[in-house]
Design a protein around this motif. Structure first.
Motif, PDB file in Angstrom:
ATOM      1  N   ALA A 100       0.824  -1.208   0.000  1.00  0.00           N
ATOM      2  CA  ALA A 100       0.000   0.000   0.000  1.00  0.00           C
ATOM      3  C   ALA A 100       0.860   1.261   0.000  1.00  0.00           C
ATOM      4  O   ALA A 100       0.551   2.233  -0.696  1.00  0.00           O
ATOM      5  N   VAL A 101       1.933   1.246   0.769  1.00  0.00           N
ATOM      6  CA  VAL A 101       2.806   2.413   0.821  1.00  0.00           C
ATOM      7  C   VAL A 101       3.415   2.684  -0.551  1.00  0.00           C
ATOM      8  O   VAL A 101       3.486   3.832  -1.008  1.00  0.00           O
ATOM      9  N   GLN A 102       3.822   1.614  -1.237  1.00  0.00           N
ATOM     10  CA  GLN A 102       4.467   1.776  -2.533  1.00  0.00           C
ATOM     11  C   GLN A 102       3.482   2.173  -3.627  1.00  0.00           C
ATOM     12  O   GLN A 102       3.775   3.018  -4.470  1.00  0.00           O
ATOM     13  N   VAL A 103       2.289   1.577  -3.641  1.00  0.00           N
ATOM     14  CA  VAL A 103       1.341   1.799  -4.732  1.00  0.00           C
ATOM     15  C   VAL A 103       0.372   2.939  -4.427  1.00  0.00           C
ATOM     16  O   VAL A 103       0.069   3.767  -5.295  1.00  0.00           O
ATOM     17  N   LEU A 104      -0.137   3.005  -3.177  1.00  0.00           N
ATOM     18  CA  LEU A 104      -1.143   4.006  -2.814  1.00  0.00           C
ATOM     19  C   LEU A 104      -0.542   5.268  -2.205  1.00  0.00           C
ATOM     20  O   LEU A 104      -1.194   6.308  -2.188  1.00  0.00           O
TER      21      LEU A 104
END
Length: 323
Positions: free
Chosen positions: A117-121
Motif C-alpha cells: 500500500a505504501v508503494q502503490v497508494l
C-alpha cells in the motif's frame, strides 16, 4: 518497472523467512517439536500481543467509510463461497470448511499489505482499516466455526449435557486471539492510557508474531504433507481456494466498489489492491492449533503468494493513476 521492483521488495521477506524455516526444519536444529512449539507461541502469546497493541490504538471512526464496506462485502461473499465449496464439493467438515473460507478470503494485510500500500497508494491508512476489520469481525466468526466444528467432531465438551453451550459462551475467555481483541476494544472505547512500559512490551512481543509464523510455515514444508488429522487437501481443493483468493475476491471488490457504490478511482484501487493480497499465514496457524489438516492452508498461503504477485501488478497497472 518501479512498481514491480516495489512488489518484489515487499514479497522478499516472506520468501526468505519461509525458506529459513524450511532450512531449520531440514537441519533438525530445533528438534522434532519445533513446529508445534513455535505455532503455539504465535497463537497463544505473540499474536494476542500484536492484536491488543493494534486494536487498543484504533478508533471506531476507522470503519465509517464506504471503502471498508466494499472490502467487507467482497471478503464475506468469497469467504462464504470458499466455506460452501469445501463443505459441498470436497466433503469437508465445519472446522475444515472454516479454514477453506479463511484461505479464500482472509488477506495478508499486515506484513505484505502495508508495504504494498505504501508503494502503490502512497500510504497505508486503508490497510489499517482492513486489519481491524479482519481482527474484530472476521477472526471471531472463523474461530467460532473452528471451536464448534472441532467440538462437534469429538473435541472437549462434545459429549456432556450443556457442555456445548458453556464452551461457546466461554470461548472469548478461552481463546487468546479473541480475548486480546476484546481487551483492545475496551481500552480503545474507554480512552484508557496504558503505561508506556506495558505498551512497549506488547509491541516488542507482537513484533515476533509474523516472522515466527513464517518460520513455522517453512518448518511445515519440510515436516511432511500435512499436520493434524484427516485427509490431505488435493490440488483441486487448493487451486479452488487460490482462485477464489487471487481472482474472485479482487473482481468482486472491483464490482462492489466501482459499479455498485461508485467510489472514486483512488478508493477503488485501494479496495481492489487489498482484496488481491494473498492468503494470510494466520490460516495455517489456526489450522495447526486446532489439530486440522494444515495442507490446504499451507499450500494456499504459498501458492496465493506466488499468484498474487501477478494480480497485484495487474491491479496497480489497470487501476492506477498512470493507466
Amino acid at each position: 518497472m518501479a512498481d514491480m521492483h516495489a512488489l518484489l521488495s515487499a514479497f522478499a521477506p516472506i520468501w526468505m523467512l519461509t525458506a529459513a524455516g524450511y532450512a531449520v526444519g531440514r537441519s533438525g536444529l530445533l528438534g522434532a517439536q519445533a513446529e508445534a512449539v513455535l505455532g503455539r507461541f504465535v497463537f497463544h502469546v505473540a499474536m494476542p500481543a500484536a492484536l491488543f497493541s493494534m486494536v487498543s490504538g484504533s478508533r471506531p471512526a476507522d470503519f465509517a467509510h464506504l471503502s471498508v464496506v466494499a472490502f467487507a462485502a467482497a471478503t464475506a461473499l468469497v469467504s462464504a463461497l470458499g466455506y460452501v465449496v469445501a463443505r459441498r464439493f470436497f466433503g469437508r467438515g465445519r472446522a475444515d470448511g472454516a479454514i477453506s473460507g479463511m484461505a479464500s478470503g482472509y488477506v495478508n494485510s499486515a506484513n505484505l499489505g502495508i508495504p504494498v500500500a505504501v508503494q502503490v497508494l502512497g500510504d497505508a491508512s486503508f490497510v489499517a482499516q482492513v486489519i481491524l476489520f479482519q481482527v474484530l469481525l472476521v477472526s471471531p466468526v472463523i474461530l467460532t466455526l473452528l471451536d464448534s466444528g472441532t467440538r462437534a467432531a469429538g473435541g472437549p465438551g462434545g459429549g456432556r449435557p450443556g457442555g456445548g453451550l458453556r464452551l461457546m459462551l466461554t470461548m472469548p475467555v478461552r481463546n487468546p486471539v479473541i480475548m486480546a481483541s476484546l481487551l483492545g476494544v475496551a481500552v480503545s472505547a474507554t480512552g484508557l492510557r496504558l503505561p508506556a512500559a506495558l505498551t512497549h512490551s506488547c509491541d516488542l512481543l507482537g513484533a515476533a508474531a509474523v516472522p515466527t509464523a513464517l518460520v513455522t510455515l517453512g518448518l511445515s514444508l519440510h515436516g511432511g504433507p500435512a499436520g493434524g488429522t484427516g485427509r490431505v487437501a488435493g490440488r483441486a481443493e487448493v487451486g479452488t481456494a487460490v482462485a477464489l483468493k487471487t481472482l474472485a475476491q479482487p473482481l468482486v471488490a472491483f464490482l462492489v466498489a466501482g459499479p455498485l457504490l461508485g467510489l472514486p478511482d483512488p478508493q477503488v484501487l485501494a479496495v481492489v489492491l487489498c482484496s488481491a493480497l494473498p492468503t494470510a499465514q494466520n490460516a495455517f496457524i489456526y489450522a495447526r492449533e486446532y489439530g486440522l489438516d494444515t495442507s490446504l492452508a499451507r499450500n494456499s498461503v504459498v501458492a496465493s503468494t506466488v499468484v498474487s504477485m501477478l494480480t497485484l501488478s495487474f491491479a496497480a497497472w489497470a487501476l492506477g493513476p498512470a493507466r
